[in-house]
Design an enzyme around this catalytic site. Structure first.
Site, mmCIF file in Angstrom:
data_model
loop_
_atom_site.group_PDB
_atom_site.id
_atom_site.type_symbol
_atom_site.label_atom_id
_atom_site.label_comp_id
_atom_site.label_asym_id
_atom_site.label_seq_id
_atom_site.Cartn_x
_atom_site.Cartn_y
_atom_site.Cartn_z
ATOM 1 N N GLU A 1 46.298 38.575 36.433
ATOM 2 C CA GLU A 1 47.329 37.753 37.287
ATOM 3 C C GLU A 1 48.051 36.922 36.420
ATOM 4 O O GLU A 1 48.279 35.618 36.841
ATOM 5 C CB GLU A 1 46.874 37.055 38.604
ATOM 6 C CG GLU A 1 45.979 37.867 39.541
ATOM 7 C CD GLU A 1 45.639 37.319 40.656
ATOM 8 O OE1 GLU A 1 45.788 37.820 42.020
ATOM 9 O OE2 GLU A 1 44.963 36.342 40.647
ATOM 10 N N ASP B 1 39.719 42.610 46.550
ATOM 11 C CA ASP B 1 39.918 41.127 46.892
ATOM 12 C C ASP B 1 39.219 40.362 47.912
ATOM 13 O O ASP B 1 40.023 40.137 48.846
ATOM 14 C CB ASP B 1 41.235 40.666 46.493
ATOM 15 C CG ASP B 1 41.157 39.110 46.055
ATOM 16 O OD1 ASP B 1 40.149 38.433 45.668
ATOM 17 O OD2 ASP B 1 42.378 38.668 45.924
ATOM 18 N N GLU C 1 39.313 32.604 52.112
ATOM 19 C CA GLU C 1 40.896 33.131 51.925
ATOM 20 C C GLU C 1 41.616 34.098 52.732
ATOM 21 O O GLU C 1 42.517 34.207 53.366
ATOM 22 C CB GLU C 1 41.105 33.286 50.442
ATOM 23 C CG GLU C 1 42.454 33.957 50.203
ATOM 24 C CD GLU C 1 42.430 34.448 48.559
ATOM 25 O OE1 GLU C 1 41.356 34.274 47.923
ATOM 26 O OE2 GLU C 1 43.390 34.756 48.165
HETATM 27 O O1 GCW Z 1 41.731 36.146 45.393
HETATM 28 C C1 GCW Z 1 42.890 36.132 44.624
HETATM 29 C C2 GCW Z 1 43.353 34.833 44.954
HETATM 30 C C3 GCW Z 1 43.965 34.044 43.879
HETATM 31 C C4 GCW Z 1 42.857 33.873 42.777
HETATM 32 C C5 GCW Z 1 42.695 35.250 42.342
HETATM 33 C C6 GCW Z 1 41.369 35.079 41.360
HETATM 34 C C7 GCW Z 1 42.114 32.040 41.505
HETATM 35 O O2 GCW Z 1 44.401 35.121 45.903
HETATM 36 O O3 GCW Z 1 44.356 32.725 44.120
HETATM 37 O O4 GCW Z 1 43.196 33.153 41.833
HETATM 38 O O5 GCW Z 1 42.180 36.027 43.376
HETATM 39 O O6 GCW Z 1 40.115 35.546 41.930
HETATM 40 O O7 GCW Z 1 41.482 34.965 40.135
#
Ligand code: GCW
Length: 716
Positions: free
Chosen positions: A307, A380, A408
Site C-alpha cells: 500500500e 483484509d 474497521e
Molecule cells: O486494513 C487495511 C487498512 C489500512 C491498514 C492496512 C494494513 C495500516 O484499511 O488502514 O493500514 O490494512 O494493515 O496495513
C-alpha cells in the site's frame, strides 16, 4: 421518626446512591466492585498474605492484590512475615524456601511466564500458593488469582498450572505521531501529540499497563505500521523510553513500527538498499541508540512494499533481505523483527493469492529473530474470511497471526460484535498441512513445526475515550484477544462470561442474557453485512456502511467492492476455484478439493470461492438468491433480538453504561437494516428476483441509499 424507620430510609438512600454511582468504563475489567456477601466470605481469610517481594514487578503485583482485596471484599491485605502465619503464600520459586509438596514439579511446567496457583495442605492447614519461575509469572499469577475472586470461584481445591501458548503477545497501535489513529474509533491516540504533561498521563498509562498485564499482553507497538520515519529521531526515542519505563514493571515491552526508507529520509543516505553497507551501518547505529535509551526494547514491526510503503523490493531485494538486515542489527540485544505479509499490488491477479506467492518462495530464508506477521485471512480483516493459506505453508519460518481488534470492517465502535468467535474460528481452522489436527493455532504456537519464536498480535481498538474503546462492549474484544493470546484453547463463551462478571456484575440474571447477546453478535454482523462468503462490500475508503455499487474513476480495482462480489445478471461471487483464480490451490488437501467444489465448500464461504447463478440450489433446497435474502434478514432480526434482550436489563447495572449501550444498539439496528436493504436492493438489480414474500419489505429506496454521503465525523 422511629429509629427503625430512619435506618430503613438511610439504607434505602444509600442503595439509591450506590445504584446511581456513575460508571464510565474507565477501569475496564479491573473495577474491583464489591462482591456479593456470599461470595466474599470465602476470601476474607486469604487476606493474610506472605509475599516474597523482591522487585518492581512483585511490587506492582502486591499493589494490585491490595487494591483487589480492598475493592472486592473491603479488607486490607495483611502482610505476614512467616509463611506459617499466612493463608496466602506468594512468591517466586517458593519451594526453595518452604516445603510445598508438588510445587517444584508444577513450576517445571510453567516456563518463563507461567504460574501455579494451588491449594495445599501446609502442616495441617489449607493454604493457597501462587508461585512461578520469574517475576512476570508472579504478576500473571496474581492477576489470575484476582480473576478467580472477581468471578466468584471457590479456592478450596484450586490447582492451576499455566504457561502461555505464545511467547510474544502484542498489541499493535496504529497511532500516528500527530495523534490521529488509523482505523481508530475511540478518540485520538493515547501516546502521541498529547497536551497533558507526562506526569498527568501516567495514571492512564498505568491503567493500560495493568489491564494488559491482567490478560498477559507483554508487548505494545506504539506507532502505526504506516510509519513516519521521524519516529526514529532522538526526540521520539526519548518518548518511547519514557513510556517503556512506565510499562516495564508490568512486563510489557515497547516496540516500534519503522519505515524502511528511514536511512534515506531521516539519515539522508542516497538510498535505503538493505544490501549496502552504509545502510546496514545506519540501522546498526540507530538500534544501538535505541537500546542505550531502552535496554529491554522489543524490536521492530515493518510494513514494507505494501500500500505504497517503501521496502526492499524498491531496490530489487526480497522481503527476506530487508527483514534480515534489521534482524541482524537487533540480534545482539535480543530484539525481534515482525515483518508483515500484508502485501498486494495491482497485478491483475487475485488479491487473495498475492501474499502466498511472495512469501512461500522465501520460506527458510528469514533470520532466526524474524517473525512473519500474517493477517488472519487472505484479504483484509473481513467479518468472515477463510484462514490465510500462508499458515502452514511456511514451515521453516516463525509465523504469527495478526487479528484486528479495532472494528474497521465490523461497524467501528458503533456495533456490538464480540470477536472471540472470529478469532477462534481462525485459530481452530485445520490447515491439514501435516495431516488432520494441523490447526492455525498449532502452526503458529510452535508445537507443530518448532519454529524459533511464537507470537500473536492484535490491532488495538484503544483511544483517549474515557471508556478506552468507544463502545463499552469493545472492551471485551481487547480482553478476549489477550486471553486467547495466553491460551488459544479457551472457549469464547468462557472468556465472555468472565469479562461480563468483572466488567458489570456477577448477577446471573444479567450475565446469562448478555452472554447470549455477545455470542450471537459476530454472526449477526456477518449476516447483515457479508453473508455466504461475500466480502468488501463497504464504502471503499472509510470502510463504514454498504456501498456495493461504488465506482471511482482512477481507483485501483481491488479497492472497490465490485472486484469482490462480481454481481452480474449471471450470478454473484468470486470464482477462486480451479476454473477461476485458482486460489484454492494454495490450500492443502483435502481442503483444496473441498473449497473447489461448491457442493462441498462450506456455505458460509460459498461466494468467497465461487461465482454462482442466482438460482443455484443451496443444500436447504432454496435458491441462492432466497438464501441470501434470508441471511440478510436474519442479521437484522438478530440485532432486534439483541436490543430486546438488552432493554430488559435496565436497572441491573448503572444507568450510564446501560443507556450508552442501548443507544449504540439502536444505531446498530438501524444500520443493520441499511446494510440489508442496500445490498439486497442493489443485488436485485442483477438477480431480478423478488424478495421472498414472507419477509417484510425493505424500508429504503436504492436510489436514496446510493446518494447518501458518509460523514466520518459522527463515527470517530
Ligand atoms: O486494513 C487495511 C487498512 C489500512 C491498514 C492496512 C494494513 C495500516 O484499511 O488502514 O493500514 O490494512 O494493515 O496495513
Amino acid at each position: 421518626m422511629q429509629l427503625n424507620k430512619f435506618v430503613f430510609l438511610l439504607s434505602w438512600l444509600l442503595m439509591l446512591s450506590l445504584k446511581a454511582m456513575p460508571e464510565t468504563g474507565e477501569h475496564l475489567w479491573l473495577r474491583y466492585a464489591t462482591l456479593p456477601q456470599d461470595i466474599q466470605s470465602e476470601y476474607v481469610s486469604f487476606s493474610k498474605v506472605y509475599f516474597l517481594d523482591d522487585g518492581d514487578t512483585e511490587k506492582v503485583a502486591l499493589e494490585e492484590l491490595s487494591l483487589a482485596f480492598k475493592g472486592l471484599i473491603g479488607v486490607d491485605v495483611r502482610l505476614q512475615n512467616k509463611p506459617a502465619k499466612s493463608k496466602l503464600l506468594m512468591g517466586k520459586k517458593l519451594h526453595q524456601i518452604v516445603n510445598i509438596p508438588g510445587l517444584e514439579e508444577a513450576l517445571r511446567k510453567c516456563g518463563d511466564d507461567g504460574f501455579a496457583i494451588q491449594s495445599v495442605d501446609f502442616k495441617g492447614t489449607k493454604k493457597i500458593v501462587v508461585s512461578a519461575n520469574t517475576d512476570a509469572g508472579i504478576l500473571y499469577g496474581t492477576f489470575a488469582l484476582i480473576r478467580l475472586m472477581q468471578t466468584g470461584q471457590t479456592l478450596d481445591s484450586v490447582n492451576i498450572v499455566e504457561q502461555p501458548k505464545y511467547e510474544f503477545r502484542l498489541l499493535n497501535h496504529w497511532d500516528n505521531l500527530d495523534g490521529t489513529v488509523e482505523r481508530g474509533y475511540a478518540g485520538r491516540s493515547i501516546w502521541w501529540n498529547r497536551e497533558a504533561s507526562f506526569e498527568a498521563l501516567k495514571q492512564q498509562y498505568l491503567t493500560y499497563a495493568r489491564a494488559n498485564a491482567s490478560i498477559g499482553i507483554n508487548g505494545a507497538v506504539l506507532n502505526n505500521v504506516n510509519a513516519d520515519p521521524k519516529v526514529l529521531s532522538g526526540d521520539y526515542i526519548r518518548q518511547f523510553a519514557r513510556i517503556a519505563d512506565v510499562l516495564r514493571p508490568y512486563h510489557i515491552k515497547v516496540y516500534m513500527s519503522v519505515n524502511f526508507s528511514s536511512p534515506a529520509i531521516l539519515g539522508r543516505l542516497p538510498d535505503s538498499d538493505p544490501l549496502k553497507e552504509e545502510v546496514q551501518q545506519w540501522w546498526n547505529n540507530k538500534v544501538k541508540e535505541i537500546y542505550d535509551a531502552i535496554p529491554d526494547f522489543g524490536g521492530f514491526l515493518v510494513k514494507a512494499n505494501s500500500e505504497g510503503q517503501p521496502g526492499p523490493q524498491d531496490f530489487g531485494r526480497s522481503h527476506a533481505d530487508g527483514a534480515n538486515m534489521l534482524a541482524r542489527a537487533l540480534e545482539p540485544y535480543g530484539g525481534i523483527v515482525m515483518w508483515r505479509a500484508f502485501v498486494y499490488s495491482p497485478s491483475g491477479d487475485d488479491r487473495a493469492k498475492q501474499a502466498y506467492k511472495e512469501f512461500v518462495p522465501l520460506d527458510g530464508r528469514f533470520h532466526k529473530n524474524v517473525i512473519v506477521q500474517v493477517k488472519n485471512g487472505p484479504v483484509d480483516f473481513q467479518p468472515r474470511e477463510p484462514f490465510s493459506p500462508l499458515f502452514g505453508a511456511l514451515k521453516n519460518t516463525s509465523l504469527m497471526v495478526e487479528f484486528q481488534i479495532t472494528q474497521e470492517y465490523l461497524g467501528f465502535s458503533d456495533h456490538l460484535a464480540f470477536l472471540a468467535p472470529l478469532q477462534k474460528e481462525c485459530l481452530d481452522s485445520d490447515t491439514f498441512v501435516d495431516g488432520g489436527g494441523s490447526t492455525v493455532a498449532r502452526v503458529t504456537d510452535g508445537s507443530l513445526f518448532q519454529q524459533e519464536h511464537s507470537a500473536i498480535a492484535g490491532v488495538a481498538n484503544i483511544g483517549r475515550d474515557t471508556n478506552w474503546t468507544g463502545h463499552h462492549f469493545a472492551q471485551a474484544n481487547w480482553y478476549a484477544f489477550g486471553r486467547l493470546a495466553w491460551n488459544h484453547a479457551l472457549k469464547a463463551e468462557d472468556i465472555a462470561r468472565e469479562w461480563i462478571e468483572m466488567t458489570f456484575t456477577n448477577n446471573p440474571q444479567f450475565v446469562d442474557p448478555v452472554l447470549n447477546i455477545m455470542m450471537r453478535s459476530r454472526e449477526a454482523v456477518v449476516n447483515y453485512m457479508t453473508p455466504l462468503g461475500l466480502h468488501h462490500l463497504m464504502g471503499w475508503n472509510h470502510h463504514y456502511g454498504p456501498e456495493p455499487w461504488t465506482e471511482i474513476e482512477g481507483a485501483r480495482p481491488d479497492w472497490l467492492p465490485r472486484y469482490y462480489h462480481k454481481a452480474s445478471e449471471t450470478g454473484i461471487g468470486f470464482d477462486r476455484s480451479q476454473s477461476g483464480s485458482n486460489a484454492v490451490e494454495q490450500y492443502a488437501e483435502p481442503l483444496r478439493s473441498m473449497f473447489n467444489n461448491p457442493q462441498t465448500c462450506p456455505e458460509n464461504l460459498l461466494l468467497w470461492f465461487h461465482h454462482l447463478p442466482w438460482d443455484y440450489r443451496m443444500s436447504s433446497g432454496t435458491t441462492l438468491w432466497d438464501d441470501l435474502c434470508y441471511h440478510y434478514y436474519k442479521g437484522v432480526d438478530e440485532v432486534k433480538l439483541m436490543q430486546a434482550m438488552w432493554d430488559r436489563l435496565r436497572g441491573m447495572i448503572d444507568q450510564e453504561r446501560f443507556e450508552h449501550v442501548q443507544r449504540k444498539l439502536k444505531i446498530q439496528a438501524r444500520e443493520a437494516r441499511w446494510w440489508r436493504d442496500a445490498c439486497l436492493l442493489y443485488f436485485q438489480t442483477f438477480s431480478k428476483m423478488p424478495i421472498p414474500y414472507e419477509l417484510e419489505r425493505p424500508e429504503h429506496d436504492l436510489e436514496e441509499l446510493m446518494k447518501l454521503k458518509f460523514d466520518m465525523t459522527n463515527h470517530n
